[in-house]
Design a protein around this motif. Structure first.
Motif, PDB file in Angstrom:
ATOM      1  N   GLU A 514      34.260  34.576  41.137  1.00  0.00           N
ATOM      2  CA  GLU A 514      35.151  35.741  41.132  1.00  0.00           C
ATOM      3  C   GLU A 514      35.564  36.114  39.713  1.00  0.00           C
ATOM      4  O   GLU A 514      35.610  37.301  39.360  1.00  0.00           O
ATOM      5  N   ALA A 515      35.862  35.107  38.884  1.00  0.00           N
ATOM      6  CA  ALA A 515      36.271  35.376  37.505  1.00  0.00           C
ATOM      7  C   ALA A 515      35.139  36.032  36.718  1.00  0.00           C
ATOM      8  O   ALA A 515      35.354  36.989  35.962  1.00  0.00           O
ATOM      9  N   ARG A 516      33.923  35.525  36.896  1.00  0.00           N
ATOM     10  CA  ARG A 516      32.793  36.095  36.165  1.00  0.00           C
ATOM     11  C   ARG A 516      32.442  37.485  36.683  1.00  0.00           C
ATOM     12  O   ARG A 516      32.030  38.354  35.917  1.00  0.00           O
ATOM     13  N   ALA A 517      32.610  37.693  37.967  1.00  0.00           N
ATOM     14  CA  ALA A 517      32.359  39.026  38.522  1.00  0.00           C
ATOM     15  C   ALA A 517      33.304  40.041  37.889  1.00  0.00           C
ATOM     16  O   ALA A 517      32.894  41.150  37.538  1.00  0.00           O
ATOM     17  N   ARG A 518      34.580  39.657  37.724  1.00  0.00           N
ATOM     18  CA  ARG A 518      35.547  40.570  37.097  1.00  0.00           C
ATOM     19  C   ARG A 518      35.176  40.845  35.641  1.00  0.00           C
ATOM     20  O   ARG A 518      35.276  41.979  35.160  1.00  0.00           O
ATOM     21  N   LEU A 519      34.746  39.789  34.930  1.00  0.00           N
ATOM     22  CA  LEU A 519      34.374  39.944  33.522  1.00  0.00           C
ATOM     23  C   LEU A 519      33.167  40.866  33.371  1.00  0.00           C
ATOM     24  O   LEU A 519      33.185  41.812  32.555  1.00  0.00           O
TER      25      LEU A 519
END
Length: 533
Positions: A514-519
């Motif tokens: 989820e964090a990488r998707a947002r980035l």
């Protein structure tokens, strides 16, 4: 007199083979000797067991019973007569999905078989001699073994690099998409003139006079780390090539950049370094078979592809062969440490070594630590003397050797280093003859400063084309944002050495997804915003 055909001999305690004056099994107990060898070995999980020479297959059933489920047996037979005898007269060979039997003399064919089995399955290779057949073809079996060991080693070397840098490569790629409308593609630089590639190895220092002699007849392509060395010698390259995704490469450029130089860069190169050059020409390396690259290609946005090599020097030679129909010369690609040197004087690493030395940390200490960090090798160099190298550099030399082997247009100008199979240039007359092939003397160095001219695309693409490419990039980013959550799982797997997708999806790694998707989504949105201005 030696037998021209292999012959089956009954010893009373089992059959052996006599061939070319040798008995391939012990006449006392042919089958028992092979079984005892199997009983003695210790097998670790994820091992590829290599059996050179099939013989009569003694010991293979017992080995199948012993090996862990994660292991595999690869049996290679070089001799066609022995292979036919084993299949026709020997005991029935066991059938198992953990056993592969092939006949070949070609390392590439053996490597292709292991690729098909899945290199990710194996951490090591263990040779096991169950018959004396390997003694008849020691050189061939040694070459096959070395090729397979190199394939496994390279896979894990690349995998560890992928684990460390995949996240950064993707961030850079999404950021660099905004540069595509006004950048060129390396295919636009095609030429008939000779191209001279310079690495930053110690031999570059000894080649500077030679480079100056043919400067006007050639296109000079500098590997990023060699740019300061050339600038120090008042040699301005036409092209500079970079692969590095990390910020460190900016140290090569800041003191030496020149607006007349064209920068050849990977789509994953460090964006801050690219800002220093007004003319950009992209290429792409598929560091992993991601669907992302297929989508870029379908959108018409993927630059000219090059093989992922790991070494910018090797990629530079490959790119030069692609871009010119004329000769390709190179120097400074030493892949060794002559007299303990890692780079030519003036290269960033050499400058850093001098700047960071202290009373208690003398000059050369960092080089010594570098040498200790990798498994070292002593290999015969171009002049017949043994040179200090390491596994990584030797693998790069092998890659360059494979590229050179496919092209008769490559010439080695470097006086030292590891041999890579290119034709050596030993005299000025020979150098002048090669560089006169298809070359037109230049009246000066690269074209005058571009001043306020825009990036290369402004000179090679019309305003309409730039607008069209910008719209393609915006559309691609919009579609990619919709897929980013799904793709982030694929991207996460790149950063895990061994990962089962189902386990990843049910673990705490979902938070990382989820964090990488947002980035990645924010990077894509930023690219869209910049192209909308």
């Amino acid at each position: 007199m030696t037998e021209a055909q292999p012959r089956l001999v009954d010893t009373g305690r089992g059959y052996t083979i006599t061939y070319r004056g040798k008995a391939l099994y012990s006449p006392r107990d042919p089958q028992g000797g092979a079984i005892r060898r199997v009983e003695k070995i210790v097998l670790e999980p994820k091992t590829l067991v290599l059996i050179p020479s099939l013989g009569l297959g003694y010991g293979i059933p017992e080995l199948l019973d012993k090996i862990p489920d994660s292991c595999h047996i690869l049996c290679i037979e070089v001799d066609e007569r022995l292979f036919k005898l084993a299949l026709s007269a020997g005991p029935a060979l066991p059938k198992s999905n953990r056993l592969t039997i092939i006949r070949t003399t070609q390392p590439k064919q053996a490597a292709a078989v292991v690729h098909k089995l899945g290199l990710w399955r194996f951490r090591r290779l263990l040779p096991l001699h169950l018959s004396g057949g390997y003694q008849l073809y020691r050189r061939e079996y040694r070459e096959l073994q070395e090729a397979l060991e190199e394939e496994i080693r390279l896979f894990w070397q690349n995998k560890l690099t992928l684990v460390a840098l995949a996240h950064l490569w993707l961030k850079n790629l999404f950021t660099n998409l905004r540069l595509l409308p006004e950048a060129g593609d390396i295919s636009e630089l095609s030429t008939d003139r000779p191209v001279l590639v310079t690495g930053a190895g110690p031999s570059l220092e000894k080649s500077l006079d030679w480079i100056a002699r043919i400067r006007k007849q050639t296109i000079l392509m500098a590997v990023d780390t060699s740019l300061p060395v050339l600038k120090q010698a008042d040699l301005l390259p036409d092209w500079v090539i970079t692969l590095d995704a990390q910020i460190y490469t900016i140290l090569d450029f800041i003191p030496c950049r020149d607006p007349r130089i064209k920068l050849l860069c990977d789509l994953t190169s460090n964006p801050q370094s690219l800002r220093l050059f007004p003319e950009l020409f992209f290429f792409s390396t598929r560091f992993h078979p991601l669907q992302l690259f297929d989508r870029l290609e379908s959108a018409g946005l993927l630059p000219t592809p090059l093989q992922p090599r790991g070494s910018v020097g090797v990629s530079a030679v490959e790119a030069a062969l692609l871009m010119t129909k004329g000769p390709v010369l190179f120097t400074g690609l030493d892949f060794s440490y002559p007299q303990g040197q890692t780079h030519a004087r003036g290269a960033p690493s050499q400058r850093a070594m001098h700047l960071n030395c202290t009373r208690i940390r003398p000059c050369g200490m960092s080089v010594f630590e570098t040498l200790l960090a990798r498994p070292r090798l002593w290999i015969e160099g171009k002049r017949g003397k043994r040179l200090l190298s390491d596994l990584v550099l030797h693998s790069y030399a092998r890659q360059l050797h494979s590229i050179v082997a496919e092209s008769p247009r490559t010439f080695d100008l470097g006086p030292e280093g590891l041999p890579v199979g290119a034709q050596r240039i030993r005299s000025f007359s020979e150098l002048d003859r090669i560089c006169s092939q298809g070359s037109k003397p230049r009246s000066d160095t690269p074209s005058p400063s571009l001043g306020n001219r825009a990036r290369s695309g402004a000179g090679t693409r019309s305003a309409h084309d730039r607008k069209r490419v910008a719209e393609q990039v915006r559309t691609f980013c919009e579609k990619e944002q919709a897929l980013v959550s799904q793709s982030a799982v694929e991207y996460l797997l790149l950063s895990l050495p061994e990962a089962d997708p189902e386990k990843v999806l049910t673990s705490q790694n979902l938070k990382t997804v989820e964090a990488r998707a947002r980035l990645f989504c924010s990077r894509l949105q930023r690219t869209r915003n910049e192209l909308t201005k």
